[in-house]
Design an enzyme around this catalytic site. Structure first.
Site, PDB file in Angstrom:
ATOM      1  N   THR A  12       0.816  -1.213   0.000  1.00  0.00           N
ATOM      2  CA  THR A  12       0.000   0.000   0.000  1.00  0.00           C
ATOM      3  C   THR A  12       0.848   1.260   0.000  1.00  0.00           C
ATOM      4  O   THR A  12       0.494   2.260  -0.634  1.00  0.00           O
ATOM      5  CB  THR A  12      -0.932   0.001   1.228  1.00  0.00           C
ATOM      6  OG1 THR A  12      -1.810  -1.121   1.150  1.00  0.00           O
ATOM      7  CG2 THR A  12      -1.758   1.270   1.305  1.00  0.00           C
ATOM      8  N   SER A  52       1.664  -7.343  -0.983  1.00  0.00           N
ATOM      9  CA  SER A  52       2.239  -8.440  -0.196  1.00  0.00           C
ATOM     10  C   SER A  52       1.355  -9.683  -0.186  1.00  0.00           C
ATOM     11  O   SER A  52       1.831 -10.772   0.128  1.00  0.00           O
ATOM     12  CB  SER A  52       2.530  -7.986   1.236  1.00  0.00           C
ATOM     13  OG  SER A  52       1.351  -7.702   1.957  1.00  0.00           O
ATOM     14  N   THR A  85       1.171  -4.504   4.333  1.00  0.00           N
ATOM     15  CA  THR A  85       0.859  -4.936   5.698  1.00  0.00           C
ATOM     16  C   THR A  85       0.204  -6.313   5.765  1.00  0.00           C
ATOM     17  O   THR A  85       0.219  -6.950   6.808  1.00  0.00           O
ATOM     18  CB  THR A  85      -0.069  -3.922   6.391  1.00  0.00           C
ATOM     19  OG1 THR A  85      -1.286  -3.801   5.652  1.00  0.00           O
ATOM     20  CG2 THR A  85       0.600  -2.566   6.510  1.00  0.00           C
ATOM     21  N   ASP A  86      -0.376  -6.794   4.649  1.00  0.00           N
ATOM     22  CA  ASP A  86      -1.109  -8.062   4.698  1.00  0.00           C
ATOM     23  C   ASP A  86      -0.259  -9.201   5.231  1.00  0.00           C
ATOM     24  O   ASP A  86      -0.730 -10.012   6.039  1.00  0.00           O
ATOM     25  CB  ASP A  86      -1.620  -8.433   3.297  1.00  0.00           C
ATOM     26  CG  ASP A  86      -2.878  -7.676   2.911  1.00  0.00           C
ATOM     27  OD1 ASP A  86      -3.225  -6.709   3.608  1.00  0.00           O
ATOM     28  OD2 ASP A  86      -3.506  -8.054   1.905  1.00  0.00           O
TER      29      ASP A  86
END
Length: 322
Positions: A12, A52, A85-86
């Protein structure tokens, strides 16, 4: 003058809107590193530019190699990795498993795309750079810096889908007070393992979750379809329903390692219950994950197996590094 090397992988923080395609990672590491850092200097390079959620084990190996190379540079005082962040907690933990440098490697990202009205990426990068360069955080290993808090990679997990501070767990080692980094703790670390070899790319470790009325059918399928290991995300302190203890015994006999974790967000695995519960699962050959959540337990299992750890060696090796 301290120098930090920033490695971009996408996510992101590097994403911008592309109409009907949604937000797509396009910004380069150089664009993320272009802020001024006073007496600090920052260089950059792109390792990947992707979300990610699309990363493979091969990609994680590539990131680990890039981080090790940057840390080995005598002119670099720390490394920052920008990441979606995933799955950031997974990459961070793999990096921690192989981290043998006194220098810090700090992962960060963003919850808002780069072209949003209030992007959080620039601030997160600035704070991650300060953490990576801080002499007070030497020997702290791999860290996650996000929204003013710096925590250890081990034990961290994404706990909220949209909050500006999405990560919880691990050891909080520092926080920002204005523009000052305040160090509060030092994480416990394990001896570093070797970098993942090429075999890591194709190592299959599946996660099967226990729930009310679950059968071991998916567990058995994972074993029969070629999984090298299975992480059983049990309920509570590490339990599963009827048939799972027998499935674990079959898997171990077939050469498939089994790790017993928990689907609970926090707390250790403690084999306490019989009648098919954790005590029976461990007796059947499952290795308790300790405080590792299923995602991080999976990465440790995959690394050990790719390094050639045998079935007989696996319980001791996993326990030593969990």
């Amino acid at each position: 003058m301290a120098h930090v090397h920033l490695l971009g992988t996408g996510g992101t923080i590097a994403s911008r809107g592309h109409g009907d395609r949604g937000s797509v990672a396009t910004d380069t590491a150089a664009e993320l590193a272009r802020a001024r850092y006073g007496e600090l200097t920052v260089s950059s390079r792109d390792v990947l530019t992707t979300g990610s959620y699309r990363l493979s084990l091969a990609d994680l190996r590539l990131i680990a190699e890039a981080v090790q190379e940057a840390l080995a540079d005598p002119g670099t005082d720390g490394v920052v990795v920008t990441h979606g962040t995933d799955t950031l907690e997974e990459t961070a933990f793999l990096l921690e498993l192989v981290h043998g440098s006194a220098k810090s490697a700090v992962l960060t990202g963003a919850q808002q795309p780069a072209d949003s009205a209030a992007p959080d990426g620039p601030r997160n990068v600035e704070e991650a750079v300060l953490a990576a360069a801080s002499p007070s955080l030497r020997d702290s290993g791999v860290l996650i810096s996000f929204d003013g808090t710096v925590r250890s990679a081990r034990g961290a997990r994404k706990a909220h889908t949209t909050a500006s501070s999405p990560f919880c767990g691990g050891t909080e080692v520092a926080h920002m007070a204005g523009h000052e980094l305040v160090v509060t703790a030092r994480p416990v670390r394990r001896p570093a393992l070797p970098l993942p070899p090429a075999a890591f790319d194709a190592t299959r470790v599946e996660i099967i979750t226990a729930h009310t009325g679950a059968t071991p059918d998916l567990f058995d399928f994972a074993v029969h379809s070629g999984a090298h290991a299975v992480v059983l995300a049990g309920s509570g302190v590490g339990n599963a329903g009827p048939g799972f203890a027998e499935a674990v015994e079959r898997a171990v006999a077939a050469g498939c390692a089994v790790v017993l974790s928990t689907r609970a967000p926090w707390g250790p695995v403690l084999p306490v219950y019989g009648n098919g519960g954790g005590t029976d699962l461990v007796a059947a050959g499952a290795v308790p994950s300790g405080d590792l959540n299923p995602l991080q337990a999976r990465l440790l299992a995959a690394l050990l197996i790719s390094l050639g750890t045998s079935g007989a060696e696996f319980p001791e090796a996993f326990t030593a590094h969990r």
